[in-house]
Structure formats: C-alpha cells, structure tokens
Design an enzyme around this catalytic site. Sequence first.
Site, short mmCIF file in Angstrom:
data_model
loop_
_atom_site.label_atom_id
_atom_site.label_comp_id
_atom_site.label_asym_id
_atom_site.label_seq_id
_atom_site.Cartn_x
_atom_site.Cartn_y
_atom_site.Cartn_z
CG ASP A 41 11.17 10.23 -2.31
OD1 ASP A 41 11.65 11.23 -2.87
OD2 ASP A 41 9.95 10.05 -2.22
CG HIS B 149 3.04 7.71 -2.56
ND1 HIS B 149 3.32 6.93 -3.67
CD2 HIS B 149 3.36 8.99 -2.96
CE1 HIS B 149 3.78 7.70 -4.64
NE2 HIS B 149 3.81 8.94 -4.25
#
Length: 244
Positions: free
Chosen positions: A67, A138
């Site tokens: 990410d 997450h």
Amino acid sequence: MKFVFKKDYDQVSKEAAGIFSEIIKNNPEAVLGLATGSTPIGLYKELIEANQAGVLDFSKIKTFNLDEYLGLGANHEGSYCYFMEQNLFNHINIDKDNYKVPSGLAEDYELYCKQYETMVDEAGGMDILLLGVGENGHIGFNEPDKALSSKTHVVDLTEDTIQANSRFFDSVEEVPRRAVTMGMGTILKAKKIVVLITGEKKAEVMDRLLNDESLDPQFPISFLRGHRDVTVIADEAACEKIKR
Ligand code: F6R
C-alpha cells in the site's frame, strides 16, 4: 491458520526472518509481498544483516508493497516508498527496478490499480506475503467495511487508522486521508502469508482472531481463514488478552 507464539518482538522478528530466508535461499528469484509500519522493522533488520553477511542475496528478488498513501511522492518522508528505502531497500543488494511500491501520485487510479495488479500477476504472483495488522483488524489498508474489495483499489482511511499512523507524521493533520492498497483477493492469491502481531495494542485483535471464527468484513484479517498457508507469529504482549 498456524499460530506461532514467541516471547517478544525480537523473537518474532527472528522467526519471521527464518521463514523469509528459507524462501529466498530456495528460490533466489522469489517474489515477496512486503508491508510497512512498526511491526516489520525488526524483520527487515535481520534481512539486512543476513544480506550484508553474504548469507542472503536479493539481486534477483522482486518485491511488491501492499500500500501507499495518496498524494505522497516516493521521496516524501511519510511515504511508504521512503519508509521501505530507509528500512530495507537502501541497505540490501536489490535492483531498484525490482521493487515496487504503489504510486501515491498516479493520475488515473482506475488504470493504475489494474496495472499494479497485472504487474504482480506477470511477476508470477507473490511467493510469500508479509502482513502486519491494524488495531481495527485491517490488513494492507483494507479497512473494516460492509464488504471488502478484491483487487488493488483506493480507500478512505478510517479515523482510527489516521490516528494510529499519525506517529509517523509531525501532526495528525498531515496524515493523508486516502490510500491505495492491494485488495483482499490480491492478498489471498499470495502462495504463503506470514502475519506478525506484536505488542499490547494488538491484544484485542489477537484475542478475536483466535476466538471468533466468523468471516467478517468489519474484521478484515478474519478473511485470512480462507487461505491454506497462513502463519501468524505473535509475541506475549499481543497474547495478554486471550481468553482461552
Ligand atoms: C502497512 C500496512 C498496515 C500495517 C498495520 C500495522 O503497509 O499495510 O496494514 O501493517 O497498520 O501497522 P504497525 O505495524 O505500525 O502497527
């Protein structure tokens, strides 16, 4: 899902380094999926040491990061690309063309996300993927939601994540509100997944992961139950709230 319990952060890092070293030694052209954050720093130190001692060779290794924050260029000190260069890539003999961190500055994210996904596939997929976990469960930046996206996509970060990650910035206002992340399907396509869970802040996540067997998009890490080769390595501090 296999669980390995270790005494402390250092032992977790060493255990993870052992797994990564084996993959790299068995396949010098292996494709690694990598994470940023506080958790993997110890593992990266171990890999740097092994590389500098001539034990591990990264010259043909390819890596893909999970990410990146939207709006931050690779040279921004808060960017994940900068983090990876400072904490790993600048210290090992990896080829600059062989490591990819999603761009925080793409013009067309719909197109860029497809390209990132294709790059991973064309490299042959990830042989091993390293994950940390957020305090909200997450993985990558797949935040708790009503449903999870499968492919690489852009996300709005939750307030919890913005607060938790503000420690890497001068102030919470500086933390980007959006990010680009591999999706849950991208993650689950990795051949092997190693999750590191350390510290007391992750104790609730650890308890829920062990004691609640549901697949819940509000608890994204629970989706790793659908993968056949996941190893979770946790330290004692992360296990302090386990109910049984
Ligand atoms: C980072 C990432 C995140 C982190 C998670 C835990 O690339 O994808 O999911 O792994 O936020 O971060 P730390 O390790 O800082 O607690």
